[in-house]
Design an enzyme around this catalytic site. Structure first.
Site, PDB file in Angstrom:
ATOM      1  N   CYS A 355       0.812  -1.223   0.000  1.00  0.00           N
ATOM      2  CA  CYS A 355       0.000   0.000   0.000  1.00  0.00           C
ATOM      3  C   CYS A 355       0.845   1.274   0.000  1.00  0.00           C
ATOM      4  O   CYS A 355       0.354   2.327  -0.391  1.00  0.00           O
ATOM      5  CB  CYS A 355      -0.908   0.044   1.218  1.00  0.00           C
ATOM      6  SG  CYS A 355      -1.871  -1.430   1.498  1.00  0.00           S
TER       7      CYS A 355
HETATM    8  O1  KQY Z   1      -4.253  -0.098   2.376  1.00  0.00           O
HETATM    9  C1  KQY Z   1      -4.243   0.899   1.727  1.00  0.00           C
HETATM   10  N1  KQY Z   1      -4.045   0.833   0.447  1.00  0.00           N
HETATM   11  C2  KQY Z   1      -4.505   2.211   2.319  1.00  0.00           C
HETATM   12  C3  KQY Z   1      -4.932   2.171   3.702  1.00  0.00           C
HETATM   13  C4  KQY Z   1      -5.363   3.522   4.153  1.00  0.00           C
HETATM   14  C5  KQY Z   1      -5.534   3.596   5.601  1.00  0.00           C
HETATM   15  C6  KQY Z   1      -5.740   4.975   6.077  1.00  0.00           C
HETATM   16  N2  KQY Z   1      -5.762   5.016   7.501  1.00  0.00           N
END
Ligand code: KQY
Length: 369
Positions: A355
């Protein structure tokens, strides 16, 4: 940089798989005190460890806010490029461009971003700085940019095999906070025209308690065309069981764009990971409210790895399954070193290694300059 109003496939562009060659990787220096505990210092150390491994085989660009630039520059090795760029948070997978290629040059796609659900169930407001990052990064990298801002999509919600097949989840792409006026068929057509795929495989749902509405990159990933890893638990009392079993059923009953059956490699989940009260105390409130509560289950999964040119970098949770996950991944990536890093301080932010990274595919035009 040109802003393009056509679709990538009109111009012969498609999204290559993450396991094809990269020219670089983008990350965003963590700063948000309601996402990252203790002023983001623990997260910064984890990001730095990750960046050092990626930069063994790729050029890394890190975006830092004006007020964090000096510290990022000081913590990161000199061969890592640090650029000043504003952001709301640090999820490069979701806010940096998705890059496409025609086999020679690369271009970026600038999707609409609304913090994983906008006013419906988004995670913060405002998100305008994040929404502008893809275009700014195309400008920085001197790449033309497809304007897809009228379609809400995050990079973590799709995986492609580079050979015509895409996997995603219904939980995320059909959620009310994304593109509620579009039908499933219309969304599928959009994915085909933008990413150059011929077949979309719809898994039902992602990881339990994943605040992205079940991004696919936390539950299932291609390791090569025809092969996926799937986050798995044998514990039928775990709410994750039904979710993973649903994905398995779909994957076992479909073929990919080339007519191949898909080999599913089960990747065990770590034992459930819960945030502690001490960790929660390190998080600032958002709009007067805590962002996490002690004992909340975090969406921990080994599937959220990054495939760099030289390594597969896998989250580790001080769990007995840490080593097992690495051992399952090693034969699936015979040309790379599969390596784990402690990732709890990234997980607390709500995502993991995949992420916070966005690969830039190899650009052949760089060799002709
Ligand atoms: O997992 C993701 N691609 C983003 C997670 C965002 C979390 C914000 N607190």
């Amino acid at each position: 940089m040109n802003i393009l109003k056509s679709f990538p496939t009109d111009d012969g562009f498609y999204m290559p798989a993450e396991f094809s060659k990269h020219s670089g990787c983008i990350l965003i220096w963590p700063h948000r005190r309601d996402s990252w505990q203790s002023g983001a210092y623990a997260a910064r150390r984890a990001f730095t460890e990750l960046i050092k491994i990626i930069s063994l085989s790729e050029n890394v660009t890190v975006c830092a806010r004006y007020e964090d630039y000096d510290e990022a520059r000081r913590m990161l090795p000199p061969y890592v490029r640090v650029v000043e760029m504003n952001s709301d948070d640090s999820w490069a997978r979701d806010v940096a461009p998705t890059f496409v290629t025609d086999g020679k040059s690369i271009r970026g796609i600038d999707w609409g971003f609304n913090a994983w659900g906008g006013l419906e169930d988004g995670l913060y407001f405002p998100w305008d700085k994040d929404n502008k990052m893809a275009r700014k990064l195309c400008d920085l990298l001197d790449k033309d940019c497809y304007d897809m801002r009228n379609f809400i999509l995050e990079g973590g919600s799709v995986h492609t095999d580079g050979d015509g097949t895409l996997i995603t989840t219904e939980e995320c792409l059909l959620s009310k906070g994304r593109n509620p006026s579009m039908s499933k068929t219309e969304i599928e057509e959009k994915l085909c025209r933008t990413l150059g795929v011929k077949k979309v495989i719809w898994l039902r749902s992602g990881i339990y308690n994943d605040e992205t509405n079940g991004h696919v990159d936390n539950i299932c990933a291609f390791t090569s065309p025809g092969n996926v890893v799937l986050a798995w638990t044998d514990d039928k009392n775990d709410p994750q069981y039904e979710r993973s079993a649903g994905c398995l059923e779909t994957l076992e009953n479909t073929t990919d764009a080339k007519g191949r059956t898909i080999k599913v490699h089960k990747l065990p989940l770590p034992s459930p990971v819960y945030i502690t009260s001490e960790e929660c105390e390190g998080l600032d409130n958002m709009d007067g409210e805590p962002t996490r509560t002690p004992g909340e289950r975090l969406a921990a999964s080994y599937v959220n790895f990054y495939i760099s040119n030289g390594h597969v970098i896998v989250p580790q949770f001080d769990d007995e399954n840490d080593e097992k996950a690495l051992d399952i991944l090693r034969p699936l990536f015979p040309d790379r070193e599969v390596i784990g890093i402690r990732a709890r301080d990234i997980l607390i932010g709500g995502g993991n290694i995949h992420c916070i990274t966005q690969q830039i595919p190899q650009d052949m035009t760089a060799f002709s300059k």
